[in-house]
Design a protein around this motif. Structure first.
Motif, mmCIF file in Angstrom:
data_model
loop_
_atom_site.group_PDB
_atom_site.id
_atom_site.type_symbol
_atom_site.label_atom_id
_atom_site.label_comp_id
_atom_site.label_asym_id
_atom_site.label_seq_id
_atom_site.Cartn_x
_atom_site.Cartn_y
_atom_site.Cartn_z
ATOM 1 N N LEU A 253 0.836 -1.208 0.000
ATOM 2 C CA LEU A 253 0.000 0.000 0.000
ATOM 3 C C LEU A 253 0.865 1.251 0.000
ATOM 4 C CD1 LEU A 253 -2.651 1.606 0.354
ATOM 5 C CD2 LEU A 253 -2.478 1.148 2.814
ATOM 6 N N ASP A 254 1.874 1.296 0.861
ATOM 7 C CA ASP A 254 2.742 2.481 0.932
ATOM 8 C C ASP A 254 3.464 2.716 -0.387
ATOM 9 O OD1 ASP A 254 1.949 2.825 3.528
ATOM 10 O OD2 ASP A 254 3.789 2.050 4.431
ATOM 11 N N HIS A 259 3.700 5.810 -5.512
ATOM 12 C CA HIS A 259 3.716 5.773 -6.975
ATOM 13 C C HIS A 259 2.627 6.664 -7.567
ATOM 14 C CE1 HIS A 259 4.044 4.194 -11.052
ATOM 15 N NE2 HIS A 259 2.738 3.968 -11.031
ATOM 16 N N VAL A 260 1.394 6.550 -7.065
ATOM 17 C CA VAL A 260 0.297 7.307 -7.688
ATOM 18 C C VAL A 260 0.383 8.801 -7.371
ATOM 19 C CG1 VAL A 260 -1.218 5.287 -7.662
ATOM 20 C CG2 VAL A 260 -1.328 6.914 -5.769
ATOM 21 N N LEU A 261 1.153 9.165 -6.357
ATOM 22 C CA LEU A 261 1.329 10.583 -6.058
ATOM 23 C C LEU A 261 2.455 11.216 -6.873
ATOM 24 C CD1 LEU A 261 0.868 10.719 -2.172
ATOM 25 C CD2 LEU A 261 -0.770 11.398 -3.943
ATOM 26 N N THR A 262 3.390 10.401 -7.322
ATOM 27 C CA THR A 262 4.551 10.943 -8.049
ATOM 28 C C THR A 262 4.506 10.660 -9.547
ATOM 29 O OG1 THR A 262 5.795 8.915 -7.536
ATOM 30 C CG2 THR A 262 6.039 10.779 -6.020
ATOM 31 N N GLY A 271 -2.953 9.633 -8.685
ATOM 32 C CA GLY A 271 -3.855 9.613 -7.542
ATOM 33 C C GLY A 271 -4.981 10.622 -7.631
ATOM 34 N N ALA A 272 -4.876 11.578 -8.536
ATOM 35 C CA ALA A 272 -5.944 12.565 -8.681
ATOM 36 C C ALA A 272 -7.137 12.001 -9.444
ATOM 37 C CB ALA A 272 -5.407 13.807 -9.406
ATOM 38 N N PHE A 273 -6.972 10.865 -10.116
ATOM 39 C CA PHE A 273 -8.077 10.248 -10.837
ATOM 40 C C PHE A 273 -8.925 9.425 -9.858
ATOM 41 C CE2 PHE A 273 -4.827 10.997 -14.034
ATOM 42 C CZ PHE A 273 -5.563 11.581 -15.067
ATOM 43 N N GLN A 274 -10.225 9.604 -9.957
ATOM 44 C CA GLN A 274 -11.122 9.003 -8.978
ATOM 45 C C GLN A 274 -11.021 7.476 -8.952
ATOM 46 O OE1 GLN A 274 -15.468 9.345 -9.546
ATOM 47 N NE2 GLN A 274 -15.555 10.161 -7.454
ATOM 48 N N MET A 336 5.369 -1.087 -15.705
ATOM 49 C CA MET A 336 6.571 -1.090 -14.886
ATOM 50 C C MET A 336 6.416 -1.969 -13.645
ATOM 51 S SD MET A 336 6.413 2.691 -13.093
ATOM 52 C CE MET A 336 7.925 2.392 -12.192
ATOM 53 N N GLY A 337 5.170 -2.229 -13.239
ATOM 54 C CA GLY A 337 4.956 -3.070 -12.074
ATOM 55 C C GLY A 337 5.332 -4.513 -12.306
#
Length: 384
Positions: A253-254, A259-262, A271-274, A336-337
């Motif tokens: 989770l961390d 990842h979604v913030l950067t 992370g801005a996408f709902q 990339m994951g």
């Protein structure tokens, strides 16, 4: 029952997280996967110095006398850092011996473990049904004493271990438990190739001589009593493994939140996408629910209960949370994951390993159904 961690417990967890971050980076995890004998001596020594091998052992055996829940906090941090399973199996060996042996025997057997001189593992149950601790090794009396024979499937880290804890059927004498030197004559450890690249082996015993000092629990004709103790010890180890799964799910989770913030797409963080935010929220909810079930299981077993229902529910919840979080993380990381260089696969592999080690979902559901049926029958009998 209050499952909220105290400030002291939070501070302990933080110190363990910092220690493992320094001594067990992913480079160490990869190195141990490639060579199970390459356990970092610095990490082993630091954990010995921090009394992790004796944290939940009684003071009569030389331990610190802490609770199983205290040790579960360390297992959560071990899962967060992917601490090598050989270390956790050695710690679990100590817990099992302390629950099965008398004080004098436990003190004798555990002294080298507490000194950091013993690497050990356990084979109390098989993955096909972890509630079944019936011995898969049989002892027969010969001219020179007892001889052991049998087959133990999927034993973790035994190829590099010094000792193996295993229940034994002594025939008419009853059931006992022995601490078998894993390199003894007649012990054939056949290494298996596994998805998680963990050291696992089928252990074949053929005419293995049994010394008096190897016996942890002498043969007891009251097989039901011995099996009950074995089940409790097995449940204690499963409860600790659920805490390890919680730590792994938290780390995934961390990593995903970072990842979604950067990572940006179309000029905005992912992370801005709902839709992405909903996935991350589901991951967090899964971790929070799993954490509570793991703490409840460790607390219940630590109080001396068999805690079959609590342990099975924790295993179902925590394994599912860990596995589902890794699947969601791979999805949110995109292509990339799936690259080995990103390290995410290391947690995915551990998630699958933990899920299967204590018995898959179908096995756990059968255990839960049996326990619920037993409780229902007891309630019905009480009303007759």
């Amino acid at each position: 029952m209050n499952l909220t961690l105290s400030p002291e417990e939070e501070a302990f967890s933080a110190s363990m997280r910092a220690l493992l971050a320094r001594e067990c980076p992913t480079e160490v995890v990869r190195r141990v996967q490639a060579d199970p004998t390459a356990l970092p001596p610095a990490l082993w020594r630091r954990l010995v110095d921090q009394s992790m091998f004796g944290l939940a052992l009684p003071t009569s055996a030389g331990g610190d006398g802490a609770t199983l829940l205290d040790l579960a906090l360390f297992y959560r941090e071990a899962g967060y850092a992917l601490c090598p399973s050989a270390i956790l199996n050695s710690i679990g060996f100590g817990v099992a011996v302390s629950l099965l042996a008398d004080e004098a025997t436990a003190k004798r057997v555990l002294a080298p473990l507490l000194a950091g001189e013993l690497r050990a593992t356990v084979a109390l149950s098989a993955p096909d049904d972890a509630s079944d601790c019936a011995p898969r090794v049989r002892a027969t009396r010969g001219v020179g004493g007892w001889r052991l024979a049998g087959r133990l499937p999927y034993v973790a880290d035994v190829a590099e271990a010094d000792a193996l804890l295993v229940p034994v059927d002594f025939g008419a004498a009853g059931i006992g438990v022995v601490c078998l030197p894993s390199g003894a004559d007649g012990v054939d450890r056949r290494r298996l190739a596994t998805q998680a690249r963990q050291s696992q082996s089928h252990v074949l015993l053929s005419d293995v001589p049994l010394r008096d000092d190897d016996v942890i629990v002498p043969p007891n004709a009251d097989a039901a009593a011995v099996l009950l103790r074995l089940r409790r010890a097995s449940n204690a180890l499963t409860a600790l493994q659920t805490a390890e799964a919680v730590g792994g799910a938290e780390r995934v989770l961390d990593r995903t939140v970072e990842h979604v913030l950067t990572r940006h797409q179309f000029g905005r963080p992912l992370g801005a996408f709902q839709a992405v935010a909903h996935h991350v929220a589901d991951m967090r909810i899964a971790v929070q629910g799993a954490r509570l079930t793991a703490w409840q299981a460790a607390w219940a077993v630590g109080r001396g209960e068999l805690a079959e229902r609590e342990v099975v529910i924790a295993a179902l919840t925590c394994h599912q949370a860990f596995k589902q979080n890794t699947l969601t993380a791979h999805q949110l990381h995109g292509g990339m994951g799936y690259l080995r260089e990103t390290d995410l696969h290391l947690w995915s592999e551990r998630a699958k390993l933990l899920e299967l080690r204590g018995g898959g979902r179908e096995v756990l559901l059968r255990r839960l159904a049996r326990e619920l049926a037993r409780a229902r029958a007891e309630r019905a009998a009480a009303h007759v």
